[in-house]
Design a protein around this motif. Structure first.
Motif, PDB file in Angstrom:
ATOM      1  N   GLU A   1       6.311  -3.297   6.850  1.00 23.13           N
ATOM      2  CA  GLU A   1       6.361  -3.232   8.319  1.00 23.13           C
ATOM      3  C   GLU A   1       6.774  -1.828   8.752  1.00 23.13           C
ATOM      4  O   GLU A   1       7.696  -1.246   8.217  1.00 23.13           O
TER       5      GLU A   1
ATOM      6  N   ARG B   1       0.929 -18.430  26.539  1.00 24.11           N
ATOM      7  CA  ARG B   1       0.114 -19.600  26.875  1.00 24.11           C
ATOM      8  C   ARG B   1      -0.404 -20.231  25.580  1.00 24.11           C
ATOM      9  O   ARG B   1      -0.975 -19.536  24.731  1.00 24.11           O
TER      10      ARG B   1
ATOM     11  N   ALA C   1      -6.068 -10.912  14.975  1.00 25.08           N
ATOM     12  CA  ALA C   1      -5.682 -12.133  15.686  1.00 25.08           C
ATOM     13  C   ALA C   1      -6.135 -12.131  17.133  1.00 25.08           C
ATOM     14  O   ALA C   1      -5.930 -11.159  17.856  1.00 25.08           O
TER      15      ALA C   1
ATOM     16  N   GLY D   1       2.078  -5.558   8.010  1.00 27.46           N
ATOM     17  CA  GLY D   1       2.289  -6.027   9.385  1.00 27.46           C
ATOM     18  C   GLY D   1       3.119  -7.295   9.427  1.00 27.46           C
ATOM     19  O   GLY D   1       2.726  -8.315   8.859  1.00 27.46           O
TER      20      GLY D   1
ATOM     21  N   ILE E   1      -2.507 -16.871  19.462  1.00 30.47           N
ATOM     22  CA  ILE E   1      -1.344 -17.237  18.657  1.00 30.47           C
ATOM     23  C   ILE E   1      -1.567 -18.514  17.832  1.00 30.47           C
ATOM     24  O   ILE E   1      -1.208 -18.575  16.669  1.00 30.47           O
TER      25      ILE E   1
ATOM     26  N   LEU F   1       3.572 -12.272  13.974  1.00 29.23           N
ATOM     27  CA  LEU F   1       3.469 -13.702  13.659  1.00 29.23           C
ATOM     28  C   LEU F   1       2.422 -13.978  12.575  1.00 29.23           C
ATOM     29  O   LEU F   1       2.640 -14.794  11.683  1.00 29.23           O
ATOM     30  N   PHE F   2       1.286 -13.260  12.627  1.00 24.37           N
ATOM     31  CA  PHE F   2       0.212 -13.563  11.670  1.00 24.37           C
ATOM     32  C   PHE F   2       0.589 -13.145  10.251  1.00 24.37           C
ATOM     33  O   PHE F   2       0.361 -13.891   9.306  1.00 24.37           O
TER      34      PHE F   2
ATOM     35  N   LYS G   1       6.027  -6.547  18.652  1.00 30.30           N
ATOM     36  CA  LYS G   1       4.817  -6.173  19.413  1.00 30.30           C
ATOM     37  C   LYS G   1       4.136  -7.407  20.005  1.00 30.30           C
ATOM     38  O   LYS G   1       4.799  -8.221  20.627  1.00 30.30           O
TER      39      LYS G   1
ATOM     40  N   SER H   1       3.182 -10.273  19.233  1.00 35.81           N
ATOM     41  CA  SER H   1       3.611 -11.659  18.992  1.00 35.81           C
ATOM     42  C   SER H   1       4.761 -12.099  19.890  1.00 35.81           C
ATOM     43  O   SER H   1       5.000 -13.300  20.062  1.00 35.81           O
TER      44      SER H   1
HETATM   45  C1  LIG Z   1      -0.575  -8.848  26.952  1.00 36.53           C
HETATM   46  C2  LIG Z   1      -0.994  -9.902  25.957  1.00 36.53           C
HETATM   47  C3  LIG Z   1      -1.107 -11.232  26.353  1.00 36.53           C
HETATM   48  C4  LIG Z   1      -1.469 -12.198  25.429  1.00 36.53           C
HETATM   49  N1  LIG Z   1      -1.427 -13.497  25.807  1.00 36.53           N
HETATM   50  C5  LIG Z   1      -1.615 -14.455  24.884  1.00 36.53           C
HETATM   51  C6  LIG Z   1      -1.394 -15.818  25.214  1.00 36.53           C
HETATM   52  O1  LIG Z   1      -1.000 -16.158  26.327  1.00 36.53           O
HETATM   53  N2  LIG Z   1      -1.633 -16.743  24.248  1.00 36.53           N
HETATM   54  C7  LIG Z   1      -2.053 -16.403  22.995  1.00 36.53           C
HETATM   55  O2  LIG Z   1      -2.265 -17.296  22.183  1.00 36.53           O
HETATM   56  N3  LIG Z   1      -2.247 -15.119  22.646  1.00 36.53           N
HETATM   57  C8  LIG Z   1      -2.021 -14.147  23.548  1.00 36.53           C
HETATM   58  N4  LIG Z   1      -2.171 -12.840  23.193  1.00 36.53           N
HETATM   59  C9  LIG Z   1      -2.680 -12.489  21.847  1.00 36.53           C
HETATM   60  C10 LIG Z   1      -1.587 -12.620  20.798  1.00 36.53           C
HETATM   61  O3  LIG Z   1      -0.367 -12.169  21.310  1.00 36.53           O
HETATM   62  C11 LIG Z   1      -1.998 -11.785  19.571  1.00 36.53           C
HETATM   63  O4  LIG Z   1      -3.258 -12.207  19.123  1.00 36.53           O
HETATM   64  C12 LIG Z   1      -1.009 -11.970  18.408  1.00 36.53           C
HETATM   65  O5  LIG Z   1       0.329 -11.850  18.829  1.00 36.53           O
HETATM   66  C13 LIG Z   1      -1.253 -10.945  17.323  1.00 36.53           C
HETATM   67  O6  LIG Z   1      -0.301 -11.183  16.308  1.00 36.53           O
HETATM   68  P1  LIG Z   1      -0.208 -10.206  15.076  1.00 36.53           P
HETATM   69  O7  LIG Z   1       0.873 -10.699  14.187  1.00 36.53           O
HETATM   70  O8  LIG Z   1      -1.546 -10.006  14.485  1.00 36.53           O
HETATM   71  O9  LIG Z   1       0.168  -8.795  15.771  1.00 36.53           O
HETATM   72  P2  LIG Z   1       1.583  -8.130  16.124  1.00 36.53           P
HETATM   73  O10 LIG Z   1       2.551  -9.106  16.628  1.00 36.53           O
HETATM   74  O11 LIG Z   1       1.274  -6.939  16.957  1.00 36.53           O
HETATM   75  O12 LIG Z   1       2.095  -7.658  14.714  1.00 36.53           O
HETATM   76  C14 LIG Z   1       1.483  -6.607  13.999  1.00 36.53           C
HETATM   77  C15 LIG Z   1       2.563  -5.949  13.174  1.00 36.53           C
HETATM   78  O13 LIG Z   1       1.952  -4.977  12.335  1.00 36.53           O
HETATM   79  C16 LIG Z   1       2.772  -3.825  12.305  1.00 36.53           C
HETATM   80  N5  LIG Z   1       1.940  -2.686  11.909  1.00 36.53           N
HETATM   81  C17 LIG Z   1       0.874  -2.181  12.584  1.00 36.53           C
HETATM   82  N6  LIG Z   1       0.344  -1.152  11.889  1.00 36.53           N
HETATM   83  C18 LIG Z   1       1.087  -1.014  10.763  1.00 36.53           C
HETATM   84  C19 LIG Z   1       1.040  -0.138   9.652  1.00 36.53           C
HETATM   85  N7  LIG Z   1       0.098   0.812   9.549  1.00 36.53           N
HETATM   86  N8  LIG Z   1       1.957  -0.275   8.681  1.00 36.53           N
HETATM   87  C20 LIG Z   1       2.912  -1.240   8.767  1.00 36.53           C
HETATM   88  N9  LIG Z   1       3.009  -2.106   9.796  1.00 36.53           N
HETATM   89  C21 LIG Z   1       2.103  -2.003  10.776  1.00 36.53           C
HETATM   90  C22 LIG Z   1       3.302  -3.736  13.713  1.00 36.53           C
HETATM   91  O14 LIG Z   1       4.447  -2.896  13.797  1.00 36.53           O
HETATM   92  C23 LIG Z   1       3.588  -5.183  14.029  1.00 36.53           C
HETATM   93  O15 LIG Z   1       4.888  -5.573  13.631  1.00 36.53           O
HETATM   94  C24 LIG Z   1      -1.789 -11.835  24.092  1.00 36.53           C
HETATM   95  C25 LIG Z   1      -1.664 -10.498  23.693  1.00 36.53           C
HETATM   96  C26 LIG Z   1      -1.231  -9.552  24.592  1.00 36.53           C
HETATM   97  C27 LIG Z   1      -0.980  -8.162  24.102  1.00 36.53           C
END
Ligand SMILES: Cc1cc2nc3c(=O)[nH]c(=O)nc-3n(C[C@H](O)[C@H](O)[C@H](O)COP(=O)(O)OP(=O)(O)OC[C@H]3O[C@@H](n4cnc5c(N)ncnc54)[C@H](O)[C@@H]3O)c2cc1C
Length: 375
Positions: free
Chosen positions: A33, A49, A362, A10, A365, A13-14, A41, A43
């Motif tokens: 990825e 916020r 996560a 994945g 953010i 951002l995380f 997605k 992030s």
């Molecule tokens: C509508 C909405 C509003 C939000 N508002 C806020 C806010 O205002 N403030 C805040 O702090 N947080 C907010 N959040 C929460 C925050 O956005 C998320 O907690 C954070 O972005 C998650 O980051 P991530 O890197 O874990 O996920 P993502 O950014 O979704 O990244 C996950 C990655 O994993 C990849 N992936 C998934 N499955 C597989 C697989 N099987 N094999 C390979 N790759 C894979 C995906 O393609 C993606 O690139 C919000 C979320 C949403 C959806």
């Protein structure tokens, strides 16, 4: 078989922050990825916020963790933060799960600024029980994505494999042997590591299954963040809480505003541990165990902007004008338990040792740093 110290599934951002952090400690890292590019997605599709705690009067734990990391997140990403506006939190006269006295007590407990306001130039107070001036900022998700992409490119010990599906993972002599397939040419190869980190958010349970881990209880929603050009509102943000309410606030440094609503941001809810939606019947490549990008999907929902605008208008004076400027869609995933207290904890847990498996799920953010406590 190519060997890495860490394999991260994945590249949001995380996953990207974890890769940069580990590479700076001297470890070799491979990011796997699913998509053509990283950061497609949650992030970059969110409300932007930087939570200071105000949003979570029913979850002190989420509020405290937001506050704990806020200063560090702002310092590390100073160029990408919009702090040039005043954020107002409002409590509706009806249906709110909190009231002015509770909110003030909660802010005092967290030591976060909140000042009661009795009139405002652009905000109508007749529907409100109370209005508070607070201090809460917005981040620019697309600029933060570019910042981490350049850090990943500069790091010598990070390899990024895009358009990859993990097909199988077997523990063998303290190592994971991972079978990966290139989605475009179907070519299957194998890589090896002692430590895997899942940072796959909506795809988390799909990955947990492949690595023989127990699923976590999740709920998923197809969500819409509507974007608007706003005039007559000055440099301000407004969040009406705590219940089926709404928010309009600067969307990072874009000069535009995001609109979101507890009622209209979610378009479809999946109570399955893996995101299962009706639109997947039309787009077969988007599977519950391997979800795709909503924002560019042909089956994404029609916008709820008109409903969101109608809802926020109750609280805005006539002179404030909104013009629709597009929408962003993605899957939002939450822990099932958070339905009770509306909390958004970030879970970073070690589920297995030698070979090791870590899961990041996560919540907010600014909790990217949680990984440092566990790995
Ligand atoms: C509508 C909405 C509003 C939000 N508002 C806020 C806010 O205002 N403030 C805040 O702090 N947080 C907010 N959040 C929460 C925050 O956005 C998320 O907690 C954070 O972005 C998650 O980051 P991530 O890197 O874990 O996920 P993502 O950014 O979704 O990244 C996950 C990655 O994993 C990849 N992936 C998934 N499955 C597989 C697989 N099987 N094999 C390979 N790759 C894979 C995906 O393609 C993606 O690139 C919000 C979320 C949403 C959806």
């Amino acid at each position: 078989m190519r060997e890495y110290d860490f394999v991260i599934v994945g590249g949001g951002l995380f996953g990207s922050y974890a890769a940069v952090y580990l590479s700076q400690k001297g470890f070799s890292v491979c990011i796997l990825e699913k998509e053509k590019e990283l950061f497609q997605k949650a992030s970059t599709v969110n409300q932007a916020r930087i939570h200071s705690g105000y949003h979570y009067p029913r979850s002190i734990a989420t509020a405290q963790i937001s506050e704990e990391y806020k200063a560090r997140f702002i310092k590390d990403h100073a160029e990408f933060i919009n702090d040039k506006f005043t954020h107002f939190y409002a409590i509706d006269k009806f249906n709110s799960m909190t009231d002015a006295a509770q909110f003030e007590r909660f802010c005092n407990y967290l030591k976060i600024p909140c000042k009661r306001i009795l009139e405002h130039d652009s905000i109508k107070l007749n529907r409100l029980e109370s209005l508070f001036e607070t201090k809460e900022y917005s981040f620019d998700g697309s600029q933060i994505a570019k910042f981490y992409q350049s850090k990943l490119e500069q790091a010598k010990n990070i390899e990024i494999k895009k358009r990859i599906e993990v097909k199988a993972a077997n523990p063998f002599n303290e190592f994971w042997e991972i079978e990966i397939q290139d989605i475009d040419n179907q070519l299957v190869t194998r890589i090896k590591t002692n430590k895997v980190i899942s940072a796959s958010y909506a795809g988390t349970n799909g990955i947990l299954n492949i690595f023989g881990q127990k699923e976590i209880n999740l709920i998923h929603e197809i969500t819409e963040i509507a974007i608007a050009e706003v005039s007559g509102f000055g440099a301000a943000g407004l969040t009406v809480m705590d219940g089926p309410f709404t928010s309009m606030m600067p969307f990072g440094l874009s000069g535009k505003y995001s609109l979101s609503s507890v009622s209209y941001t979610p378009h479809e809810i999946s109570k399955n541990n893996q995101p299962t939606f009706s639109c997947q019947l039309k787009v077969k490549s988007c599977r519950p165990d391997f979800p795709s990008i909503c924002d560019t999907c042909i089956a994404k929902p029609k916008t709820n902007f008109a409903k969101m605008e109608h809802q926020i208008r109750h609280y805005l004076k006539e002179k404030v004008e909104l013009k629709y400027a597009g929408s962003k869609f993605t899957i939002k995933s939450k822990l099932k338990a958070s339905y009770i207290d509306d909390g958004r904890p970030t879970h970073v847990v070690k589920l297995q040792e030698n070979p090791s498996f870590y899961c990041i799920f996560a919540g907010k953010i600014n909790s990217i740093y949680e990984i440092e406590k566990v790995v």
